[in-house]
Write a protein that holds these residues in place. Structure first.
Motif, short mmCIF file in Angstrom:
data_model
loop_
_atom_site.label_atom_id
_atom_site.label_comp_id
_atom_site.label_asym_id
_atom_site.label_seq_id
_atom_site.Cartn_x
_atom_site.Cartn_y
_atom_site.Cartn_z
N THR B 77 0.83 -1.21 0.00
CA THR B 77 0.00 0.00 0.00
C THR B 77 0.86 1.25 0.00
OG1 THR B 77 -1.47 -1.29 1.37
CG2 THR B 77 -1.99 1.03 1.10
N ALA B 78 1.93 1.24 0.82
CA ALA B 78 2.77 2.42 0.92
C ALA B 78 3.49 2.68 -0.39
CB ALA B 78 3.79 2.24 2.04
N LEU B 79 3.99 1.60 -1.03
CA LEU B 79 4.68 1.78 -2.31
C LEU B 79 3.73 2.34 -3.36
CD1 LEU B 79 7.39 1.31 -3.66
CD2 LEU B 79 6.53 -0.83 -4.47
N GLY B 80 2.50 1.78 -3.38
CA GLY B 80 1.51 2.30 -4.31
C GLY B 80 1.24 3.77 -4.08
N GLY B 81 1.12 4.16 -2.81
CA GLY B 81 0.85 5.56 -2.48
C GLY B 81 1.97 6.47 -2.91
N ILE B 82 3.22 6.03 -2.71
CA ILE B 82 4.36 6.87 -3.09
C ILE B 82 4.45 7.00 -4.60
CG2 ILE B 82 6.87 6.98 -3.11
CD1 ILE B 82 6.76 5.55 -0.39
N LEU B 83 4.36 5.84 -5.31
CA LEU B 83 4.56 5.86 -6.76
C LEU B 83 3.42 6.56 -7.47
CD1 LEU B 83 5.97 2.35 -7.43
CD2 LEU B 83 7.13 4.51 -7.53
N TYR B 84 2.24 6.55 -6.87
CA TYR B 84 1.09 7.14 -7.55
C TYR B 84 1.30 8.63 -7.75
CZ TYR B 84 -3.69 7.50 -9.01
OH TYR B 84 -4.80 7.70 -9.75
N LYS B 85 1.93 9.29 -6.77
CA LYS B 85 2.15 10.73 -6.91
C LYS B 85 3.30 11.02 -7.84
CE LYS B 85 0.08 12.75 -2.91
NZ LYS B 85 0.26 13.20 -1.54
N ARG B 86 4.36 10.19 -7.75
CA ARG B 86 5.58 10.51 -8.48
C ARG B 86 5.45 10.24 -9.96
NH1 ARG B 86 10.02 10.18 -4.89
NH2 ARG B 86 9.69 11.98 -3.56
N ARG B 87 4.78 9.16 -10.31
CA ARG B 87 4.93 8.65 -11.67
C ARG B 87 3.66 8.72 -12.49
NH1 ARG B 87 8.45 3.50 -12.50
NH2 ARG B 87 7.13 3.64 -14.30
N HIS B 88 2.76 9.69 -12.21
CA HIS B 88 1.54 9.61 -13.00
C HIS B 88 1.64 10.35 -14.31
CE1 HIS B 88 -0.33 13.57 -11.98
NE2 HIS B 88 0.55 13.47 -11.00
N ASP B 89 2.87 10.69 -14.75
CA ASP B 89 3.00 11.24 -16.10
C ASP B 89 3.63 10.24 -17.06
OD1 ASP B 89 5.27 11.29 -14.65
OD2 ASP B 89 6.10 13.07 -15.61
N VAL B 90 3.74 9.00 -16.65
CA VAL B 90 4.39 8.00 -17.50
C VAL B 90 3.49 7.60 -18.66
CG1 VAL B 90 5.25 5.65 -17.54
CG2 VAL B 90 5.86 7.14 -15.68
N GLY B 91 2.19 7.60 -18.42
CA GLY B 91 1.29 7.22 -19.51
C GLY B 91 0.77 5.82 -19.33
N GLU B 92 0.06 5.35 -20.34
CA GLU B 92 -0.64 4.08 -20.20
C GLU B 92 0.22 2.89 -20.53
OE1 GLU B 92 -4.33 3.17 -21.27
OE2 GLU B 92 -5.30 5.03 -20.73
N ALA B 216 -0.43 -13.45 -3.79
CA ALA B 216 -0.49 -13.29 -5.24
C ALA B 216 -1.14 -11.97 -5.60
CB ALA B 216 -1.26 -14.45 -5.86
N ALA B 217 -2.26 -11.64 -4.95
CA ALA B 217 -2.95 -10.39 -5.26
C ALA B 217 -2.08 -9.19 -4.91
CB ALA B 217 -4.27 -10.33 -4.51
N GLU B 218 -1.40 -9.27 -3.75
CA GLU B 218 -0.58 -8.13 -3.33
C GLU B 218 0.57 -7.89 -4.29
OE1 GLU B 218 0.38 -9.25 0.56
OE2 GLU B 218 -1.44 -8.37 1.39
N LEU B 219 1.31 -8.97 -4.63
CA LEU B 219 2.49 -8.80 -5.49
C LEU B 219 2.08 -8.38 -6.90
CD1 LEU B 219 4.84 -11.66 -4.36
CD2 LEU B 219 4.95 -9.27 -3.84
N THR B 220 0.94 -8.94 -7.39
CA THR B 220 0.47 -8.52 -8.71
C THR B 220 0.13 -7.04 -8.72
OG1 THR B 220 -0.43 -10.73 -8.97
CG2 THR B 220 -1.13 -9.09 -10.54
N GLY B 221 -0.56 -6.59 -7.65
CA GLY B 221 -0.89 -5.17 -7.56
C GLY B 221 0.35 -4.31 -7.51
N LEU B 222 1.37 -4.80 -6.81
CA LEU B 222 2.63 -4.07 -6.68
C LEU B 222 3.30 -3.92 -8.04
CD1 LEU B 222 4.04 -3.22 -4.03
CD2 LEU B 222 5.48 -5.18 -4.28
N ILE B 223 3.41 -5.05 -8.78
CA ILE B 223 4.05 -5.02 -10.10
C ILE B 223 3.27 -4.11 -11.03
CG2 ILE B 223 4.52 -6.43 -12.11
CD1 ILE B 223 5.02 -8.74 -10.14
N TYR B 224 1.95 -4.21 -10.96
CA TYR B 224 1.11 -3.42 -11.85
C TYR B 224 1.28 -1.93 -11.55
CZ TYR B 224 -3.04 -2.07 -14.39
OH TYR B 224 -3.89 -1.51 -15.28
N THR B 225 1.38 -1.60 -10.25
CA THR B 225 1.55 -0.19 -9.90
C THR B 225 2.89 0.34 -10.42
OG1 THR B 225 0.53 -0.87 -7.85
CG2 THR B 225 1.24 1.38 -7.99
N VAL B 226 3.94 -0.49 -10.28
CA VAL B 226 5.27 -0.02 -10.69
C VAL B 226 5.33 0.12 -12.20
CG1 VAL B 226 7.68 -0.65 -10.76
CG2 VAL B 226 6.41 -0.97 -8.69
N LEU B 227 4.75 -0.86 -12.94
CA LEU B 227 4.93 -0.88 -14.40
C LEU B 227 3.95 0.02 -15.13
CD1 LEU B 227 5.39 -4.55 -15.53
CD2 LEU B 227 6.96 -2.70 -15.86
#
Lengths: 122, 232
Positions: B77-92, B216-227
């Protein structure tokens, strides 16, 4: 020593030789493409032979081992070439050119092939 | 003034830390009658589980595992929260170059096999090496393969968080049910079955399957958030 053990042992030795040659190739080859060839083509056959040999040896006691070994073989036959293809393609896209022991350092046969194909299409 | 307060607080904390470390005692020789004999004996005779490590992780120290799962959830959750602010200009797009057709069709073939292997690992956690965490990680690598191969592959965050909370709630509910039936949290209250059977070990396989789904759900969400951070 039963027949299964002899045949399975033959496959084990064969696989070990191929795995050894693959490791030697990674150590000795000059650039990334040659190392990929040694590290994936040779080890695909090596790993497949070792697993198949284990399945053959166990055939005396338990026939389910050979079925499991076959499933693993199919998985390796798919995954290993695909991953080596992806690595080589990424290297090519990243502009890592092959090691060429001649004066023409910018030789790129694959690029010429693609260009020729494009010309033919036009 | 602030510095003085901080120093005072540090001094007080340090004083109590030193006192509590003094009470710990010295490292002596290894105690002969440890807890290991209890674990080794009870695992086979009482729980009928073939894998001792699984029985320790899920049954004897199941509360600890609940804590581990919670830590993983908080980290994701924390990683998702941090990356969501930093990287939302990367695109789809998730990858820079589109993959070749070999990788695309190959990963389509391998994806079900990887999911099946992950499910096998966490379902047989009480019989063979592996378990919920390992199986969940294998399933997440399957999703990573699909995300790398297809730049338009998407995973629903709602489904992931639903699976995650469902598994977490059922973990706690099984623990509370053990408390109601037996007296302690995560007490085994189901029939243990025969040793080396798939349906053996009471609540251990059920809890490990829940842990597998959750990881599985947590790690998939993590990878999806990063990528694959979406623009909005």
């Amino acid at each position: 020593m039963s027949l299964f053990e002899i045949i399975g042992g033959f496959f084990l030795v064969l696989g070990s030789i191929f795995l050894f040659l693959g490791g030697l190739g990674i150590f000795r080859m000059p650039d990334v493409y040659n190392r990929l060839q040694a590290g994936t083509k040779a080890t695909t056959l090596g790993a497949m032979s070792v697993i198949f040999g284990v399945g053959i040896i166990q055939l005396e006691n338990d026939w389910t081992w050979i079925v499991k070994a076959m499933v693993i073989l199919i998985f390796i036959a798919f995954s290993n070439p695909i991953s080596s293809h992806a690595l080589a393609r990424a290297m090519y896209k990243g502009k890592t050119y092959p090691f060429i022991k001649s004066k023409d350092k910018d030789m790129d046969a694959y690029k010429e092939y693609i260009d020729n194909q494009k010309m033919e299409e036009e | 003034m602030k510095k003085v307060i901080v120093l005072l607080l540090l001094a007080v904390t340090g004083y109590y830390l030193v006192i509590s470390f003094m009470d710990l005692g010295k490292y002596g020789p290894v105690v002969e009658t440890g807890v290991k004999d209890f674990y080794l004996e009870k695992t086979v005779s009482e729980l009928h589980v073939a894998n001792t490590i699984t029985s320790i992780i899920v049954n004897f120290r199941g509360f600890d595992t609940l804590g581990e799962v919670t830590v993983l959830f908080l980290a994701a959750t924390a990683l998702g929260g941090i990356l969501y602010k930093r990287r939302h200009d990367v695109g789809e797009r998730s990858v820079l170059f589109p993959s070749s057709s070999i990788v695309k069709s190959g990963s389509k073939l391998l994806f079900p096999a990887i999911i099946l292997l992950g499910a096998y690992v966490f379902i047989h956690g009480h019989l063979s090496p592996g378990g919920g965490f390992q199986g969940g990680a294998i399933i997440a690598t399957g999703f990573l393969l699909m995300l790398l191969a297809y730049d338009n592959f998407s995973v629903s965050h709602n489904v992931l968080s639903f699976i995650e909370s469902f598994a977490g709630i059922f973990f706690v509910l099984f623990g509370l049910a053990g408390m109601m039936m037996g007296g302690t949290f995560l007490e085994n209250f189901m029939p243990v079955g025969k040793l080396n059977d798939l349906f053996s070990g009471g609540i251990i396989p059920i809890i490990y399957i829940l842990v597998g789904f959750k990881v599985a759900a947590e790690l998939t969400g993590l990878i999806y958030t990063v990528l694959h951070e979406k623009e909005n």
